[in-house]
Design an enzyme around this catalytic site. Structure first.
Site, PDB file in Angstrom:
ATOM      1  N   ASP A   1      33.219 -21.592  -9.664  1.00 43.35           N
ATOM      2  CA  ASP A   1      33.785 -21.952 -10.956  1.00 43.35           C
ATOM      3  C   ASP A   1      35.306 -21.834 -10.890  1.00 43.35           C
ATOM      4  O   ASP A   1      35.901 -22.095  -9.843  1.00 43.35           O
ATOM      5  CB  ASP A   1      33.192 -21.041 -12.041  1.00 43.35           C
ATOM      6  CG  ASP A   1      32.996 -21.765 -13.361  1.00 43.35           C
ATOM      7  OD1 ASP A   1      34.017 -22.181 -13.940  1.00 43.35           O
ATOM      8  OD2 ASP A   1      31.850 -21.915 -13.818  1.00 43.35           O
TER       9      ASP A   1
ATOM     10  N   HIS B   1      36.798 -20.880 -18.182  1.00 41.41           N
ATOM     11  CA  HIS B   1      35.440 -21.372 -17.926  1.00 41.41           C
ATOM     12  C   HIS B   1      34.652 -20.430 -17.024  1.00 41.41           C
ATOM     13  O   HIS B   1      33.487 -20.106 -17.287  1.00 41.41           O
ATOM     14  CB  HIS B   1      35.550 -22.762 -17.295  1.00 41.41           C
ATOM     15  CG  HIS B   1      34.272 -23.526 -17.216  1.00 41.41           C
ATOM     16  ND1 HIS B   1      33.370 -23.378 -16.179  1.00 41.41           N
ATOM     17  CD2 HIS B   1      33.734 -24.468 -18.026  1.00 41.41           C
ATOM     18  CE1 HIS B   1      32.348 -24.195 -16.352  1.00 41.41           C
ATOM     19  NE2 HIS B   1      32.545 -24.872 -17.476  1.00 41.41           N
TER      20      HIS B   1
ATOM     21  N   SER C   1      27.403 -26.509 -18.875  1.00 38.48           N
ATOM     22  CA  SER C   1      28.019 -25.404 -18.126  1.00 38.48           C
ATOM     23  C   SER C   1      27.594 -24.054 -18.680  1.00 38.48           C
ATOM     24  O   SER C   1      27.482 -23.073 -17.943  1.00 38.48           O
ATOM     25  CB  SER C   1      29.547 -25.500 -18.188  1.00 38.48           C
ATOM     26  OG  SER C   1      30.030 -26.500 -17.341  1.00 38.48           O
TER      27      SER C   1
END
Length: 735
Positions: free
Chosen positions: A136, A200, A523
């Site tokens: 990620d 994220h 996600s």
């Protein structure tokens, strides 16, 4: 009656004072005042006036108020003495006054929604030795979600390391590995560091395995305990994505390291290639992880609701769709004529006391070929927008444009994405097209200036689950007869850890820095299933990745998706991690099974030899794949020719019994008119654990009349304890 109730309340307050201590100790009370009043007085002013009368001191009254409830109902919370609370309870405008109690804490919702509350069975020591790797944007190790208090040293199997860089001086016993990969140059001017400067990566990592952190929220939204699905597991972070995206070379380097370092589960919330498996870095990395007993979980993509948009479709990958949970963030739009229009957004800005001028994009237009009604960049006049709320038709993401032009709010309308709340850099709300038309009519018909105000978001309950409108759908375009996505998990409005190195929205002009943020996407769904897989693995450490995947799929809760295509949207359904611990039967597959599948798909022998690690072994060395899909998969999918009206196929399946005692499973089928599903044999007997039995599923029928382009059926194997579900889908190509 009012006097009687007040006297009873006074007795209650006196008792509370005796229990809790001296009468001069201020405590938090809630003053409930019913529905919002019709008159236009500011609720905040009304609440302050009442407090001033009760407390008799202007300064203390102003400082005592904690909240004003002024959107869905009327009331406030304040720090009061018992006699002040008693006075308020007798006021004619007050319904009730009561102490604000400390209730049992709940998760910020997704894990409780999935049945994984704090009381479920766990294997603490095994979980602590489980390593969840995330490819990620890195990790913000300073977040409370990654606190390592109470953790011992990393598991002895761990071979990873910790890079250093900006905002990152080392790992701990929770985040045991953190590496970054940037040889492909995606970072550009980004600092070379494993720290998450995007948000994220921290969000996905904490969703999967963050420790429990009480009292987390986003400016009051979604308050509760933020925790991962396997909070005792260790985290290994591999930063492969930067400000300019994720390069394939870096991604594969991350896979390479994660596999070698000793990861048990790999979570990849990154879009995959819609290309052949041998040209897809995620499929390649996941294949090699599979060979070593590591399950890879991948996001299915955010290109819904269109069909044939699902990504990461290799059968050795578990592909995840996004679903809702039982809450939503709503932001009410109040027009100047008193009309209240519901909308959704992650709007953290407190509503103004007064209304603001309101106009639509068309009325703010300037000479330009661009669409002013949709508020496209360069289509609006600054002098028209400045100081106003602007209504934009059929658009999302125009808030930065309105802010740059001096606007103070935006209302957008779309009939897609009406299930997902998005953050904005100014006050914002997204409404349906029908409600947007009401706003437009109000603007165009109002004599004088139209006005509006957008309320701060509040949390409301709703029926769930449903598939997110943005979640990518099948049928996949790489392999006709493998159903993807595999499964669904919460991916709408998920609160989890974030990085204060980036603003809440990530947009220019936003100055809100947060430690926890609300984000939506597949996600967010992916790490939910990664954690569920890790959870199952802690109870069954010797199970193969196919067994874990099968257990999650066959115990999933079926989902209805309107208007069509449930399985193409949700796969086997919504994950039920606790039920997956005891699935009864599993569909096994190993590397040779996937090699046989690739041979059936037409991959050449030399390539097969290379990826299998045995250059002398060609496709002829493997048994021929039987059936329409050639793989022992927990779902069944058949594509028929566009011009065909008949359906004829056979699927071969083998199930492995993972229960304890002798048992017999009986097949039951649900199928629509026009499709006959025959199971041969329709009963399976097992006398011991790990015994295997094979069966065939025969499909015969036709697309009749006005039947849609797909037909949905299901097979369930049942004994006295377990229901082992398998969706069956037949479809025609869309073009």
């Amino acid at each position: 009656m009012k006097l009687k109730l007040s006297l009873l309340f006074f007795s209650y307050l006196s008792l509370v004072a005796l229990v809790n201590g001296a009468d001069n100790e201020r405590k938090t009370y809630i003053v409930y005042m019913g529905e919002m009043p019709e008159y236009r007085i500011s609720a905040v002013d009304q609440h302050h006036n009442l407090l001033r009368e009760a407390i008799k001191d202007e300064k203390i009254a102003r400082e005592s108020r904690i909240y004003s409830y002024e959107q869905s109902f009327n009331g406030f919370a304040a720090r009061l003495l018992p006699h002040e609370a008693d006075w308020l309870s007798q006021h004619e405008s007050v319904v009730s006054v009561f102490l604000s109690k400390k209730l049992k804490l709940h998760t910020t919702r997704s894990w409780d929604f999935l049945g994984m509350n704090s009381k479920i069975p766990r294997m603490p020591q095994v979980e602590s030795n489980t390593i969840v790797a995330l490819l990620d944007t890195g990790v913000w190790i300073k977040s409370a979600s990654f606190n390592d208090e109470g953790f011992g040293p990393p598991p002895s199997k761990w071979k990873g390391k910790c890079d250093k860089g900006v905002n990152f001086t080392g790992c701990n016993n929770k985040v045991i590995g953190a590496r970054y990969f940037n040889l492909a140059g995606a970072a550009d001017d980004d600092p070379l560091t494993p720290a998450d400067l995007h948000g994220h990566g921290s969000h996905t990592a904490s969703t999967a395995a963050g420790v429990a952190v009480p009292d987390t929220n986003l400016f009051g939204l979604a308050n509760g305990i933020a925790r991962g699905g396997v909070p005792s597991a260790r985290i290994a972070s591999y930063k492969v994505c930067w400000s300019k995206g994720c390069q394939d070379a870096d991604l594969l380097a991350g896979f390479d390291a994660a596999i070698a370092d000793g990861a048990d589960i790999i979570s990849v919330s990154i879009g995959g290639s819609t290309t052949t498996f041998l040209d897809d870095p995620i499929a390649i990395g996941a294949f090699h992880a599979m060979k070593r007993g590591i399950l890879t979980l991948c996001a299915g993509g955010n290109d819904g609701p269109e069909f044939s948009t699902v990504e990461n479709t290799a059968p050795w990958i578990m592909t995840v769709a996004a679903s809702s949970i039982d809450r939503q963030f709503q932001s009410l739009v109040r027009l100047g004529d008193g009309t209240k229009i519901p909308g959704i957004s992650v709007n953290t800005f407190t509503a103004a006391k007064q209304q603001y001028p309101l106009l639509n994009g068309f009325l703010a237009r300037k000479e330009s070929p661009k669409n002013s009604s949709a508020c496209e960049s360069g289509s609006l006049r600054e002098d028209k927008v400045k100081g106003r709320i602007v209504y934009c038709q059929g658009s999302l993401g125009q808030d930065t444009i309105i802010k740059e032009l001096g606007g103070i709010g935006i209302i957008t309308s779309m009939d897609s994405f009406t299930d997902t709340a998005f953050p904005a850099v100014i006050s914002a709300s997204s409404v349906t097209v029908t409600d947007g038309q009401k706003i437009d009519r109000y603007i165009n018909s109002t004599k004088g200036a139209a006005t509006a105000v957008i309320d701060k978001s509040v949390t409301v309950s709703l029926t769930a689950p449903s598939i997110a409108s943005f979640s990518s759908r099948g049928p996949q375009i790489i392999t006709n007869n493998i159903l993807k996505p595999d499964i669904a998990a919460p991916g709408i409005d998920i609160l989890a850890a974030y990085s204060p190195a980036v603003t809440m929205s990530g947009e220019a002009g936003d100055n809100r820095l947060v430690n926890y943020n609300v984000i939506s996407g597949t996600s967010m769904a992916c790490p939910h299933v990664a954690a569920a897989a890790a959870y199952v693995k802690t109870f069954h450490p010797n199970w193969s990745i196919a067994a874990i995947k099968s257990a999650l799929m066959t115990t999933a809760k079926p989902m209805k998706v309107q208007p069509e295509g449930a399985e193409l949207s949700a796969g086997a359904g919504l994950i039920d991690p606790v039920s997956a611990l005891n699935p009864g039967l599993i569909y096994e597959a190993d590397m040779n099974s996937y090699i046989t599948f690739l041979c059936k798909e037409g991959y050449n022998s030399s390539d097969i030899g290379l990826i299998s690690g045995n250059k002398t072994k060609s496709c002829s060395s493997y048994p021929s794949a039987k059936g329409s899909d050639g793989l022992n998969y927990p779902t069944m999918q058949l594509r028929v020719n566009l011009s065909s009206t008949t359906i004829s196929a056979v699927f071969y399946r083998t199930v492995t019994y993972v229960g304890q005692n002798k048992t017999m499973y009986k097949a039951s089928v649900t199928a629509p008119k026009g499709l006959m599903v025959t199971i041969v044999p329709n009963t399976l007997s097992f006398s011991k654990q790990n015994e295997q039995q094979s069966f065939q599923v025969l499909l015969n029928g036709s697309f009749v009349g006005n039947k849609p382009w797909f037909i949905s059926a299901s097979l369930v194997w049942s004994d006295s304890k377990n229901n082992v579900k398998c969706p069956i889908l037949v479809y025609k190509p869309l073009y």
